[in-house]
Design an enzyme around this catalytic site. Structure first.
Site, PDB file in Angstrom:
ATOM      1  N   LYS A  94       5.377  -8.563  -4.065  1.00  0.00           N
ATOM      2  CA  LYS A  94       5.011  -8.231  -2.690  1.00  0.00           C
ATOM      3  C   LYS A  94       5.779  -9.068  -1.669  1.00  0.00           C
ATOM      4  O   LYS A  94       6.890  -8.727  -1.313  1.00  0.00           O
ATOM      5  CB  LYS A  94       3.500  -8.368  -2.504  1.00  0.00           C
ATOM      6  CG  LYS A  94       2.664  -7.377  -3.299  1.00  0.00           C
ATOM      7  CD  LYS A  94       2.815  -5.953  -2.805  1.00  0.00           C
ATOM      8  CE  LYS A  94       1.865  -4.999  -3.487  1.00  0.00           C
ATOM      9  NZ  LYS A  94       2.115  -3.596  -3.177  1.00  0.00           N
TER      10      LYS A  94
ATOM     11  N   ASP B 207      -3.043 -12.742 -11.316  1.00  0.00           N
ATOM     12  CA  ASP B 207      -2.222 -11.747 -10.630  1.00  0.00           C
ATOM     13  C   ASP B 207      -2.267 -12.062  -9.130  1.00  0.00           C
ATOM     14  O   ASP B 207      -3.189 -11.673  -8.421  1.00  0.00           O
ATOM     15  CB  ASP B 207      -2.780 -10.351 -10.924  1.00  0.00           C
ATOM     16  CG  ASP B 207      -2.041  -9.244 -10.187  1.00  0.00           C
ATOM     17  OD1 ASP B 207      -1.193  -9.551  -9.334  1.00  0.00           O
ATOM     18  OD2 ASP B 207      -2.338  -8.062 -10.462  1.00  0.00           O
TER      19      ASP B 207
ATOM     20  N   TYR C 274       1.009   8.438  -4.380  1.00  0.00           N
ATOM     21  CA  TYR C 274      -0.427   8.613  -4.206  1.00  0.00           C
ATOM     22  C   TYR C 274      -0.758   9.808  -3.311  1.00  0.00           C
ATOM     23  O   TYR C 274      -1.662   9.740  -2.466  1.00  0.00           O
ATOM     24  CB  TYR C 274      -1.056   7.341  -3.620  1.00  0.00           C
ATOM     25  CG  TYR C 274      -0.695   6.078  -4.360  1.00  0.00           C
ATOM     26  CD1 TYR C 274      -1.038   5.911  -5.696  1.00  0.00           C
ATOM     27  CD2 TYR C 274       0.009   5.055  -3.736  1.00  0.00           C
ATOM     28  CE1 TYR C 274      -0.706   4.761  -6.384  1.00  0.00           C
ATOM     29  CE2 TYR C 274       0.352   3.897  -4.413  1.00  0.00           C
ATOM     30  CZ  TYR C 274      -0.011   3.756  -5.741  1.00  0.00           C
ATOM     31  OH  TYR C 274       0.327   2.615  -6.424  1.00  0.00           O
TER      32      TYR C 274
ATOM     33  N   TYR D 282      -7.390  -4.155  -9.995  1.00  0.00           N
ATOM     34  CA  TYR D 282      -6.192  -3.296  -9.987  1.00  0.00           C
ATOM     35  C   TYR D 282      -4.978  -4.185 -10.234  1.00  0.00           C
ATOM     36  O   TYR D 282      -4.822  -5.229  -9.595  1.00  0.00           O
ATOM     37  CB  TYR D 282      -6.051  -2.571  -8.650  1.00  0.00           C
ATOM     38  CG  TYR D 282      -4.739  -1.821  -8.526  1.00  0.00           C
ATOM     39  CD1 TYR D 282      -4.609  -0.544  -9.051  1.00  0.00           C
ATOM     40  CD2 TYR D 282      -3.631  -2.417  -7.924  1.00  0.00           C
ATOM     41  CE1 TYR D 282      -3.400   0.122  -8.970  1.00  0.00           C
ATOM     42  CE2 TYR D 282      -2.424  -1.753  -7.843  1.00  0.00           C
ATOM     43  CZ  TYR D 282      -2.311  -0.481  -8.374  1.00  0.00           C
ATOM     44  OH  TYR D 282      -1.110   0.170  -8.306  1.00  0.00           O
TER      45      TYR D 282
END
Length: 417
Positions: free
Chosen positions: A263, A234, A12, A140
């Site tokens: 995660k 999600d 990014y 997202y």
């Protein structure tokens, strides 16, 4: 940039003119130690992963033991105890009949697998044409092709790829009667082409840390059921205590058909993800026809080291008060950030579980904001118009107060600039 960084392409980041990154050499607890000796209190737990803090001895010991026995073995045609145990434990912890665990190695790929499961489920049932996914604006779900296609198509970071991505259907979250009716109508109108509905429960994370109520999430579940569509949750960001319950879907009393995890799954030590399917979804692939199998298999699927770390992380959720800690962090974040509400340049302040968010009226100079935060001894990674905190659930009171004070001060300064 320093010569040692010449060959790295960073995430990014516009590499031309990029600010040289800080060099980390060690971590402990909720702190990152830099090469120059400074210590930064980590306010985002390394992209929300290190829920137990860094270098927890129980996870480290599990990794050492597994490395000595078997760091890796292919999962095609072989199995091993760490994966078997982890799958059984996840099935026991997750609600309803989410009993079938497919391991991958990143959250984006977990979403890819979920989308493939949903689309192939209809193919296996002999129902043609159901290949689109209904997703929600401002959401997202990851950076790979399928995951990008269900991210917000206008405001998200992947909007330049619009012509390249599969064409999905997007709606607003059903927050009131009007948006609920609109979602119901869209599902009815497009039912014959839709394979599933996907949503981030309670918090749309990287899309802007936007929060919604359990009632909104429950409404999505009801409408998906009404129209006969599998529901994909999600929980890559929200799973493992971040919202104050082990999984966010618990707060809505909702059992999805497919759930994605990553995660914090390994406590922030190694890459691992899981796509967990219900008994009904799994039954759609149970066949005498080899072509009905799910044709996906990452090379490092169910890596034993990662599975050992994840099992150790689950041990800690069982033996240490992580959910109580998450709720306590949430209360402190709410108290500490509330004075920013209504200040000039601040659009919103919001908290949920161990998540605290300050939203500016307009996007600040992010480079300047990051410098201010580092100068105060904190590591926080703001994006867009958002400055947020998602610390380790084990963070000590002094470090948490330091984070809150640093964020509040930097936010006031940048909002006034």
């Amino acid at each position: 940039m320093p010569a040692r960084d010449t060959h790295l392409w960073r995430p990014y980041t516009q590499m031309k003119g990029a600010i040289p990154p800080l060099e980390a050499v060690r971590t402990h607890g909720s702190r990152i130690v830099l090469a120059d000796g400074r210590e930064l209190v980590d306010g985002i737990a390394s992209w929300w992963t290190a829920v137990h803090g860094y270098n927890h001895p129980h996870i480290r010991q599990a990794l050492v033991a597994q490395a000595e026995a078997m760091p890796h073995v292919m999962f095609g045609g072989l199995t091993h105890a760490p994966a078997e145990r982890l799958a059984a434990r996840l099935a026991a912890l997750l609600p309803g009949d989410l009993d079938h665990v497919f391991f991958t190695d990143s959250g984006s790929v977990a979403v890819e697998v979920a989308l493939k499961m949903a689309v192939q489920l209809w193919i296996n049932r002999g129902v043609p044409g159901r290949t689109r996914i209904l997703a929600f604006r401002e959401g997202y779900h990851g950076d790979t092709l399928g995951a990008m296609s269900v991210c917000d198509p206008e405001e998200g970071m992947h909007r330049r790829f619009g012509a390249y991505l599969p064409a999905q259907l997007f709606c607003d979250l059903p927050r009131d009667a009007g948006t609920t009716a609109a979602l119901d109508a869209a599902l009815a109108r497009h039912r014959g082409e839709l394979a599933a509905v996907i949503v981030e429960p309670l918090v749309q994370g990287a899309g802007g840390m936007r929060m919604h109520t359990p009632e909104t999430l429950a409404a999505i579940g009801r409408l998906a059921r009404r129209h006969g569509l599998p529901l994909i949750l999600d929980e890559i960001f929200t799973g493992f205590g971040r919202t104050g319950t082990l999984f966010a879907c618990e707060q809505a009393g909702l059992v999805p058909d497919i759930l994605c995890l990553s995660k914090a799954l390994t406590g922030g030590t190694l890459a691992l993800a899981a796509t967990v399917a219900s008994a009904e979804v799994f039954a759609g692939f149970w066949s005498d026809d080899p072509a009905a199998a799910l044709m996906h298999g990452p090379t490092f699927m169910a890596n034993p080291l990662a599975c050992a770390a994840a099992n150790a992380s689950l041990d800690l959720f069982e033996t240490e008060p992580r959910l109580d800690q998450a709720r306590a962090i949430g209360a402190r974040l709410a108290d500490g950030l509330e004075p920013l509400r209504g200040r000039p340049g601040i659009r919103d302040v919001r908290t949920l579980g161990a998540i605290g968010v300050v939203q500016f009226g307009r996007a600040p100079d992010l480079a300047d904001l990051k410098r201010r935060l580092v100068a105060r001894g904190t590591w926080v990674r703001p994006f867009g118009d958002i400055l947020y905190l998602t610390p380790a659930l084990t963070i000590g009171p002094a470090d948490l107060d330091h984070l809150i004070a640093s964020v509040a001060a930097a936010a006031r300064e940048c909002a006034a600039a």
